[in-house]
Motif scaffolding. Structure first.
Motif, PDB file in Angstrom:
ATOM      1  N   GLU A 333     -23.140 -12.644  -5.867  1.00  6.36           N
ATOM      2  CA  GLU A 333     -21.615 -12.166  -6.012  1.00  6.36           C
ATOM      3  C   GLU A 333     -21.375 -13.151  -7.441  1.00  6.36           C
ATOM      4  N   ASP A 355     -19.266  -7.325  -6.197  1.00  2.00           N
ATOM      5  CA  ASP A 355     -19.799  -6.660  -4.699  1.00  2.00           C
ATOM      6  C   ASP A 355     -21.566  -7.190  -5.271  1.00  2.00           C
ATOM      7  N   PRO A 358     -22.475  -3.406  -3.013  1.00  2.00           N
ATOM      8  CA  PRO A 358     -21.765  -2.405  -2.559  1.00  2.00           C
ATOM      9  C   PRO A 358     -22.319  -0.915  -1.896  1.00  2.00           C
ATOM     10  N   LYS A 375     -11.918 -10.016  -4.437  1.00  2.00           N
ATOM     11  CA  LYS A 375     -12.573 -10.706  -4.879  1.00  2.00           C
ATOM     12  C   LYS A 375     -12.428 -11.570  -6.533  1.00  2.00           C
ATOM     13  N   PHE A 387     -15.070 -10.303   2.587  1.00  2.00           N
ATOM     14  CA  PHE A 387     -16.491 -10.592   2.665  1.00  2.00           C
ATOM     15  C   PHE A 387     -16.887  -9.909   4.882  1.00  2.00           C
ATOM     16  N   LYS A 391     -18.158  -6.257   5.084  1.00  2.00           N
ATOM     17  CA  LYS A 391     -19.505  -5.881   5.197  1.00  2.00           C
ATOM     18  C   LYS A 391     -19.812  -4.714   6.630  1.00  2.00           C
TER      19      LYS A 391
END
Length: 633
Positions: A333, A355, A358, A375, A387, A391
């Motif tokens: 990132e 990302d 992704p 982000k 995050f 995730k």
């Protein structure tokens, strides 16, 4: 002093390589083809000792339009750019494209170097300078200092060195706190040493003997030797041009564009979620499924564009894209990149990765767009939460955040503590859990228990192992235990013996079941310390089987899968046993049989159950008190 890398950029034949030779004495056109053509094709590297003895790296990137991808490959890790312009020609088309690329890649510091000034008359030179100022007026280079030089005569070289030194003293040193990462821009073999790669160390530190991973192949290598500016060193730091002699890998197993990283958790990916800025002169903008060239790090791959939240990204505007790649890349990132058209090739956009791994998602999904905006905003707390929320695995460790963000664990702890105090993050022994992720897990637990209680209305709860199995999904055993503790602490579940139930769940008997309950308890009471087989209890009433199961752990105790004892009677036996041991220090099977007036078999069943519950501990042919102090009250 900061570790500085300087890049040169500009149109072909504007004198970049000659200028660097005048500054450093190093020839950066290294191949026969380059010398024959009189232009840089690959990246040329040199270093420069400033008047204050600071040594800086220099990357001479190619100027010809055909070699733009080589130019972009040299830019990651560059702190300061010398934009080289011929005093006789001024800004040319490739100069403009270089400016676009440099600004799209986020480079902020520039010096404009006018070359070959001794070959033009002063009047023409002034016109060129005026034209340069006009053309740079609407760019980040509007206020850049213009220095006049001639590499052949040496005119202006001292002044340029002084300007570079002044700017380098103002630059902030790249942090070395993250895990090491380097984009490979050259691979070659040195006789007697083997495989050597070069690149700018973007993050962290590399020491001799370190083990690194090659991406996307994930091959493991060892650093045999390190050179910085042609000198052997034991350690390279972020921001330095670095050459690494690698063991355990052949030259043909590496290529420019590969990434070396200290963590094996860098993820090769087929997709990237990005924020881009489309250049104003791109008439068609960027639409769905356009085929483009992605230049990122030192790698070029083909990709298809998928605009997010809009039909297309208009010229001169910015927006979100998902890039679907034709080859895997391994990036992080905030890495910058360039997009170019497939054919004919010209730069159309640039931006940064939001990302790096992704999932494929719908173009107008609100949650995805909100996540990308968070982000983009760059608040470290928001990035941590995003995050943790998105995730795959709900629990997050400090190590994972360190690898993702590049910040040290010491820097991350107070941020997580603040988020915990704001009740946005929960801390457990298995790691950190975003509140939103916990709410999803809690809802799942409630659904599991509701479904179980609905199906088995007379069972006190779901067996613990079955509950863990249904909740497992991506969770490890340690994470499952941490989750169950959280659910209990938050008053969502209750746990008794080996059963889990919703905190508000109670077993309710109808009148027929209540009658069966009374029969069972009366029979067990009449048998005293003699356990009863469950089949005998089943014969008492047609509802006895399901009622007995409901009473387990409450008013009755299963000593084994077959024998049952009234709970009240069992705890009376425990009381008598403890009193006897406190007086005599130990108890035998015969002693217990005497104080309960039961049979040898009955006494053995009860004592073996007490052993399992750690109320007693067997030693040879007698027992002493165990660790448990439970009384059944």
């Amino acid at each position: 002093m900061a570790h500085i890398v300087i890049g040169t950029a500009g149109h072909i034949d504007h004198g970049k390589t000659t200028l660097i030779k005048a500054l450093t004495g190093i020839e950066t056109d290294t191949t026969k083809e380059e010398k024959k053509r009189g232009m840089s094709i690959n990246l040329g590297f040199a270093y420069l000792d400033l008047p204050n003895q600071q040594r800086v790296g220099i990357v001479d990137v190619p100027g010809h339009e055909k070699f733009i991808k080589n130019m972009v490959a040299g830019l990651p890790g560059i702190n300061l750019v010398l934009l080289v312009i011929d005093a006789a020609e001024g800004i040319m088309p490739q100069t403009k494209e270089h400016i676009d690329i440099l600004t799209l890649l986020g480079i902020q510091d520039f010096l404009v170097v006018l070359t070959k000034v001794d070959t033009v008359d002063p009047e023409l030179k002034e016109l060129v300078v005026e034209d340069i100022r006009d053309q740079l007026a609407e760019t980040p280079l509007a206020d850049a200092e213009i220095l006049e030089t001639d590499a052949v005569s040496g005119n202006g070289i001292k002044e340029l060195l002084a300007a570079i030194q002044a700017r380098s003293e103002e630059l902030t040193e790249t942090s070395s706190s993250g895990l090491a990462r380097i984009n490979i821009d050259r691979v070659f073999s040195v006789k007697g040493f083997g495989t050597v790669i070069t690149g700018t160390l973007l993050d962290g530190k590399i020491k001799t003997g370190d083990e690194l991973y090659v991406f996307p192949s994930k091959k493991k290598v060892r650093v045999r030797n390190i050179q910085v500016h042609e000198q052997d060193v034991q350690e390279a730091q972020a921001g330095q041009r670095t050459a690494l002699n690698l063991a355990n890998i052949a030259t043909e197993e590496l290529e420019r564009g590969d990434v070396l990283a200290a963590s094996e958790n860098l993820k090769p990916t087929w997709m990237l979620d990005v924020k881009i800025k489309c250049l104003p002169e791109v008439e068609a903008g960027i639409g769905l499924w356009d085929r483009v060239r992605l230049l990122i790090g030192t790698r070029e791959v083909m990709a298809r564009t998928v605009p997010l939240g809009t039909e297309w990204i208009k010229p001169g505007t910015d927006g979100f894209l998902q890039l679907r790649l034709e080859e895997q890349v391994a990036v992080k990132e905030r890495d910058h990149f360039i997009l170019r058209t497939y054919s004919p090739m010209h730069t159309i956009a640039g931006g940064e990765v939001l990302d790096a791994a992704p999932h494929k998602h719908r173009r107008y999904k609100v949650e995805i767009l909100e996540s990308l905006r968070a982000k983009e905003a760059g608040s470290i707390e928001e990035v941590i939460l995003d995050f943790m929320t998105n995730k795959k695995q709900p629990f997050t460790t400090l190590k994972e955040l360190h690898e993702y963000l590049g910040q040290s664990q010491e820097e991350l702890r107070p941020l997580l503590q603040t988020l915990a105090e704001e009740q946005q993050v929960l801390e457990t022994k298995a790691g950190f859990l975003a509140e939103s992720s916990y709410q999803k897990l809690q809802a799942k637990a409630e659904t599991v228990l509701h479904d179980y209680h609905k199906k088995y209305r007379l069972r006190p709860g779901i067996p613990v192992e079955e509950f863990r199995s249904r909740m497992r999904d991506q969770l490890s055993e340690k994470e499952l235990s941490a989750l169950i503790r959280l659910l209990k602490e938050h008053g969502c579940i209750k746990e008794q013996q080996d059963k889990v139930a919703a905190v508000d769940f109670t077993v309710t008997f109808n009148k027929y079941q209540q009658a069966a309950k009374e029969k069972i308890e009366q029979t067990l009471s009449q048998n005293g310390y003699t356990p009863v087989k469950k089949e005998e209890l089943f014969d008492l009433d047609k509802n006895a089987e399901e009622v007995l199961e409901a009473l387990s752990g409450d008013s009755v105790i299963f000593l084994t899968h077959e024998y049952v004892l009234l709970a009240k009677t069992y705890w009376q036996a425990v009381k008598h046993l403890r009193e006897y041991i406190q007086q005599h220090q130990q108890i035998t099977l015969g002693d217990f049989r005497d104080i309960t007036a039961s049979s040898r078999k009955a006494s053995m069943l009860i004592l073996e159950y007490m052993d399992k519950q750690e109320i007693t501990q067997r030693v040879d042919n007698y027992r002493i008190l165990g660790a448990s102090t439970e009384t059944g009250e």
